[in-house]
Design a protein around this motif. Structure first.
Motif, PDB file in Angstrom:
ATOM      1  N   LEU A 281      -1.019  11.304   4.933  1.00  0.00           N
ATOM      2  CA  LEU A 281       0.153  10.874   4.171  1.00  0.00           C
ATOM      3  C   LEU A 281       0.143   9.355   3.965  1.00  0.00           C
ATOM      4  O   LEU A 281       0.414   8.857   2.869  1.00  0.00           O
ATOM      5  CB  LEU A 281       1.429  11.303   4.884  1.00  0.00           C
ATOM      6  N   LEU A 284      -2.559   8.427   1.310  1.00  0.00           N
ATOM      7  CA  LEU A 284      -2.162   8.719  -0.069  1.00  0.00           C
ATOM      8  C   LEU A 284      -1.404   7.545  -0.674  1.00  0.00           C
ATOM      9  O   LEU A 284      -1.613   7.184  -1.840  1.00  0.00           O
ATOM     10  CB  LEU A 284      -1.293   9.978  -0.114  1.00  0.00           C
ATOM     11  N   GLU A 285      -0.553   6.921   0.122  1.00  0.00           N
ATOM     12  CA  GLU A 285       0.235   5.787  -0.365  1.00  0.00           C
ATOM     13  C   GLU A 285      -0.557   4.487  -0.323  1.00  0.00           C
ATOM     14  O   GLU A 285      -0.511   3.682  -1.264  1.00  0.00           O
ATOM     15  CB  GLU A 285       1.526   5.679   0.453  1.00  0.00           C
ATOM     16  N   VAL A 290      -0.293   8.142  -4.489  1.00  0.00           N
ATOM     17  CA  VAL A 290       1.080   8.635  -4.525  1.00  0.00           C
ATOM     18  C   VAL A 290       1.996   7.425  -4.355  1.00  0.00           C
ATOM     19  O   VAL A 290       1.664   6.519  -3.581  1.00  0.00           O
ATOM     20  CB  VAL A 290       1.331   9.669  -3.403  1.00  0.00           C
ATOM     21  N   ALA A 295       4.656  10.527  -0.281  1.00  0.00           N
ATOM     22  CA  ALA A 295       3.529  11.371   0.119  1.00  0.00           C
ATOM     23  C   ALA A 295       3.984  12.660   0.791  1.00  0.00           C
ATOM     24  O   ALA A 295       3.432  13.738   0.542  1.00  0.00           O
ATOM     25  CB  ALA A 295       2.595  10.598   1.045  1.00  0.00           C
TER      26      ALA A 295
END
Length: 374
Positions: A281, A284-285, A290, A295
């Protein structure tokens, strides 16, 4: 700088293996050479994190080259903790891009399952800050601290974390080379044994054996290395500006995208370093795949599933494909190449640009690699 192409890839099945480390690495290396249609490379780059302790052998580049029947081929060893495979890929890339070699074999592997879990954890833990380690810090403990900070910031919820593991186990079911071949549920994750609060057993990757290899060449092939970047940070977690984002990942992504000449909006597939579920997560950021703070929601909404907007860890990731340390960064690239060339049977997605991200230690030496089909 010359264009660098991936001419061939190969990997072993990952899990608890009876073969020696040199046998596993030879298996992956010869598979990659066959895939490339190449009998002998110009050079070999070997990645292992700690063979001296894990298997009792040193001088491992020469050891592996000799075992593969390539003793007269120049070889060297690269190590950046758990990102050693990605760092070795970079070294091979640099040799070809600079025109020093026409074809380089990059092979990474680790064998750990024959040792007791506390011993493996202690050896891996040597890659974190000695002062923090002297106070009892371990890799899972620091990952738990980071996860607690994420939850305190309301950036992730327990169900979002659990869904990362559930998704990656579902993907691994379609991957015959994966360590785990079983589905899990959110409830199973949330009920599994506590490892380092709030991380539970099913949030964490396993101890695995295995190897992966890539042949890089200056000759045009199906997949081109569009960009590659390295990012670093302080060894000590206590000296960082924030616990909820990895500077090393952001810097690596910035360098890779700058080299490629495009941004994260073109990435259609990603293999991310999910040694612990929250790291997927965060990545992803950090990589711009994202928006910040989204995320967890994107994962719950299915955006990162095989049929989602951005499939993530189609291989099963470190969580379920497994994490044989120095093999992992290369195994991620192997999966990306299989996906880009239509060879990921059972889990195939449509993609022309893929991203692989590897984390070294507790995010002190991270790598991002971008691959594309022209």
């Amino acid at each position: 700088m010359l264009d660098v192409w991936v001419a061939g890839v190969g990997m072993t099945r990952i899990g608890r293996r009876s073969e020696s480390l040199r046998d596993l690495m030879a298996e992956a290396a010869h598979a990659a050479l066959r895939d490339a249609g190449l009998e002998r490379p110009d050079a070999i780059v070997v990645a292992t994190m700690n063979p001296e302790e894990f298997v009792g052998d040193g001088n491992f580049a020469s050891h592996v080259a000799t075992h593969m029947g390539l003793a007269e081929t120049p070889s060297l060893r690269i190590e950046t903790a758990t990102a050693s495979g990605a760092a070795a890929f970079y070294a091979g890339f640099a040799e070809v891009a600079a025109g020093l070699r026409r074809a380089v074999l990059v092979v990474g592997g680790e064998k750990m399952t024959h040792l007791d879990t506390p011993r493996v954890s202690e050896l891996i833990g040597r890659s974190i800050d000695p002062y923090e380690r002297s106070y009892g810090a371990t890799m899972p403990a620091l990952a738990g601290l980071i996860t607690r900070a994420l939850m305190a910031r309301a950036a992730v919820s327990p169900r979002e974390l659990a869904h990362v593991a559930v998704k990656n186990h579902a993907n691994a079911l379609r991957n015959p080379d994966a360590h785990f071949q079983r589905a899990i549920t959110v409830d199973e994750v949330l009920d599994s044994r506590m490892v380092a609060d709030p991380l539970r057993l099913l949030h964490c990757c396993p101890i695995s054996d295995g190897a992966a290899a890539v042949v890089l060449t200056a000759d045009r092939a199906a997949v081109r290395v569009a960009g590659i970047g390295q990012g670093t940070d302080t060894l000590a977690v206590r000296h960082r500006d924030t616990l909820t984002s990895f500077r090393a990942s952001r810097a690596a992504a910035s360098a890779a995208f700058a080299m490629a000449g495009f941004g994260p909006e073109r990435v259609a597939l990603a293999e991310l370093h999910d040694a612990f579920a929250p790291f997927e997560l965060m990545s992803l950021e950090d990589l711009g795949l994202v928006p910040a703070g989204k995320a967890g929601r994107a994962t719950l909404d299915g955006e990162t599933m095989l049929d989602g907007r951005l499939p993530v860890n189609s291989s099963g990731g470190l969580k379920a494909r497994g994490h044989p340390l120095a093999a992992t960064g290369l195994a991620q690239i192997v999966e990306c190449v299989w996906q880009l060339t239509g060879r990921a049977e059972g889990r195939q997605v449509e993609a022309r640009v893929a991203l692989a991200q590897s984390i070294g230690g507790l995010a002190t030496n991270n790598w991002v690699t971008l691959l594309e089909t022209p």
